[in-house]
Design a protein around this motif. Structure first.
Motif, PDB file in Angstrom:
ATOM      1  N   HIS A  19       0.815  -1.227   0.000  1.00  9.69           N
ATOM      2  CA  HIS A  19       0.000   0.000   0.000  1.00  9.69           C
ATOM      3  C   HIS A  19       0.846   1.275   0.000  1.00  9.69           C
ATOM      4  O   HIS A  19       2.081   1.225  -0.019  1.00  9.69           O
ATOM      5  CB  HIS A  19      -0.982  -0.062   1.175  1.00  9.69           C
ATOM      6  CG  HIS A  19      -2.040  -1.102   0.954  1.00  9.69           C
ATOM      7  ND1 HIS A  19      -3.204  -0.845   0.269  1.00  9.69           N
ATOM      8  CD2 HIS A  19      -2.083  -2.426   1.259  1.00  9.69           C
ATOM      9  CE1 HIS A  19      -3.932  -1.942   0.191  1.00  9.69           C
ATOM     10  NE2 HIS A  19      -3.281  -2.925   0.777  1.00  9.69           N
ATOM     11  N   HIS A  25      -4.541   4.878   5.576  1.00  9.82           N
ATOM     12  CA  HIS A  25      -4.335   3.970   6.711  1.00  9.82           C
ATOM     13  C   HIS A  25      -3.084   3.109   6.496  1.00  9.82           C
ATOM     14  O   HIS A  25      -2.979   2.017   7.036  1.00  9.82           O
ATOM     15  CB  HIS A  25      -5.579   3.105   6.976  1.00  9.82           C
ATOM     16  CG  HIS A  25      -5.944   2.186   5.846  1.00  9.82           C
ATOM     17  ND1 HIS A  25      -6.650   2.592   4.747  1.00  9.82           N
ATOM     18  CD2 HIS A  25      -5.681   0.886   5.649  1.00  9.82           C
ATOM     19  CE1 HIS A  25      -6.814   1.585   3.922  1.00  9.82           C
ATOM     20  NE2 HIS A  25      -6.217   0.530   4.442  1.00  9.82           N
ATOM     21  N   HIS A  50      -5.410   0.881  -2.367  1.00 12.20           N
ATOM     22  CA  HIS A  50      -6.871   0.835  -2.495  1.00 12.20           C
ATOM     23  C   HIS A  50      -7.344   1.816  -3.572  1.00 12.20           C
ATOM     24  O   HIS A  50      -7.063   3.013  -3.513  1.00 12.20           O
ATOM     25  CB  HIS A  50      -7.519   1.177  -1.159  1.00 12.20           C
ATOM     26  CG  HIS A  50      -7.218   0.166  -0.082  1.00 12.20           C
ATOM     27  ND1 HIS A  50      -7.829  -1.065  -0.017  1.00 12.20           N
ATOM     28  CD2 HIS A  50      -6.376   0.205   0.978  1.00 12.20           C
ATOM     29  CE1 HIS A  50      -7.382  -1.738   1.028  1.00 12.20           C
ATOM     30  NE2 HIS A  50      -6.491  -0.994   1.656  1.00 12.20           N
ATOM     31  N   HIS A 234       0.914  -2.684   4.931  1.00 10.22           N
ATOM     32  CA  HIS A 234       0.492  -1.290   5.124  1.00 10.22           C
ATOM     33  C   HIS A 234       1.597  -0.479   5.792  1.00 10.22           C
ATOM     34  O   HIS A 234       1.438   0.702   6.049  1.00 10.22           O
ATOM     35  CB  HIS A 234      -0.795  -1.214   5.963  1.00 10.22           C
ATOM     36  CG  HIS A 234      -2.043  -1.604   5.205  1.00 10.22           C
ATOM     37  ND1 HIS A 234      -2.325  -2.900   4.836  1.00 10.22           N
ATOM     38  CD2 HIS A 234      -3.093  -0.859   4.750  1.00 10.22           C
ATOM     39  CE1 HIS A 234      -3.497  -2.938   4.191  1.00 10.22           C
ATOM     40  NE2 HIS A 234      -3.979  -1.717   4.124  1.00 10.22           N
TER      41      HIS A 234
END
Ligand SMILES: [Zn+2]
Ligand SMILES: [Zn+2]
Length: 284
Positions: A19, A25, A50, A234
């Motif tokens: 990500h 996030h 995303h 992440h």
């Protein structure tokens, strides 16, 4: 597993799910993920943040539509900086729910992508508002139905974290009860040829095991469904995390190959070769 000798193995693995801060996030830029991939002994990293969605849908956990170009610029920056060291590639984690297809079709065409994950995110209030009516078991059935529909759209290379719904179900999760519905979804996914992910980040969720479970992996193997491993990083230090365990689990279940997608083409890698590339081997 045991360690091989000291000669430095040739990297062959890619992180296929990672990500950027654009999703609000995650931490670390693509250059940081590339650095982590190099440290992990990986050949490359595919950034799959995303996707933007229309109508401000769940816009608090994803990039905005007007950030899509910036997203690709960040990846290009890392690609150039790490040329010859780590193969940095652009991908995307796209949300699926019925009706989103035309938006995604246009989005996936805009910039060449290497790996497109198709994700149903049942934890999103926006998803629950539409598909949860108080009946937990019906919600689980809808989730697996949506995984099958996602594969059938032809929009995705890999169906991501394909039993994520179990983490929401709490005491309502009974694998034996839902198994026939999973089997039905897997039959449909197998017919499309779309791959499925073994997501190592499941170990941090309510039911602390990878997504999907080893039992479901066995059902996938029976149907010859190809598997892609992803750490769903992440934060940069999670790049490649859990790959050795994932490879071991797949091998135990009976898989002999994993896959990566580059230029949206599936490329198999022998599990034993993948282990060697990490400096690991199984006792024979
Ligand atoms: Zn995320
Ligand atoms: Zn996801």
């Amino acid at each position: 597993m045991r360690l091989l000798g000291c000669a430095l193995p040739t990297p062959i693995l890619y992180e296929s799910h990672s990500h950027t801060p654009l999703c609000q996030h995650a931490q670390g830029r693509p250059v940081d993920y590339a650095e982590a991939a190099e440290a992990a002994g990986f050949k490359g990293v595919i950034i799959t943040c995303h996707c933007p969605l229309p109508d401000n849908h769940s816009d608090w956990v994803r990039m905005r539509p007007d950030e899509y170009e910036l997203y690709h610029d960040m990846i290009t920056e890392a690609k150039e900086q790490f040329a010859g060291r780590v193969d940095v590639r652009a991908g995307l984690e796209s949300d699926f729910f019925p009706g989103v297809e035309p938006w995604l079709e246009e989005l996936h065409e805009r910039v060449p992508l290497n790996h497109v994950l198709g994700s149903v995110h049942p934890q999103l209030p926006e998803y629950q508002d539409t598909y949860y009516n108080g009946d937990g078991f019906a919600f689980q059935r809808t989730y697996f139905e949506h995984l099958a529909l996602a594969a059938e759209t032809g929009l995705f290379d890999t169906i991501a974290h394909p039993d994520l719904v179990k983490n929401l179900a709490g005491s309502e999760w009974s694998f034996a009860s839902i198994q026939p519905h999973i089997a039905e979804a897997l039959d449909r996914i197998a017919a499309t040829g779309v791959a499925m992910e073994l997501n190592t980040s499941g170990r941090y969720k309510a039911i602390p095991e990878m997504n999907p479970s080893a039992t479901m992996l066995g059902m996938m193997l029976e149907r010859d469904i190809p598997v892609v491993i992803g750490a769903d990083a992440h934060v940069p230090h999670r790049v490649g995390e859990g790959y050795a365990d994932a490879l071991e689990t797949l091998r135990r279940v009976g898989y002999r190959e994993i896959n990566i997608f580059l230029n949206r083409q599936r490329q198999p890698i022998a599990i034993d070769d993948a282990l060697v590339s990490l400096g690991l081997t199984f006792p024979s």
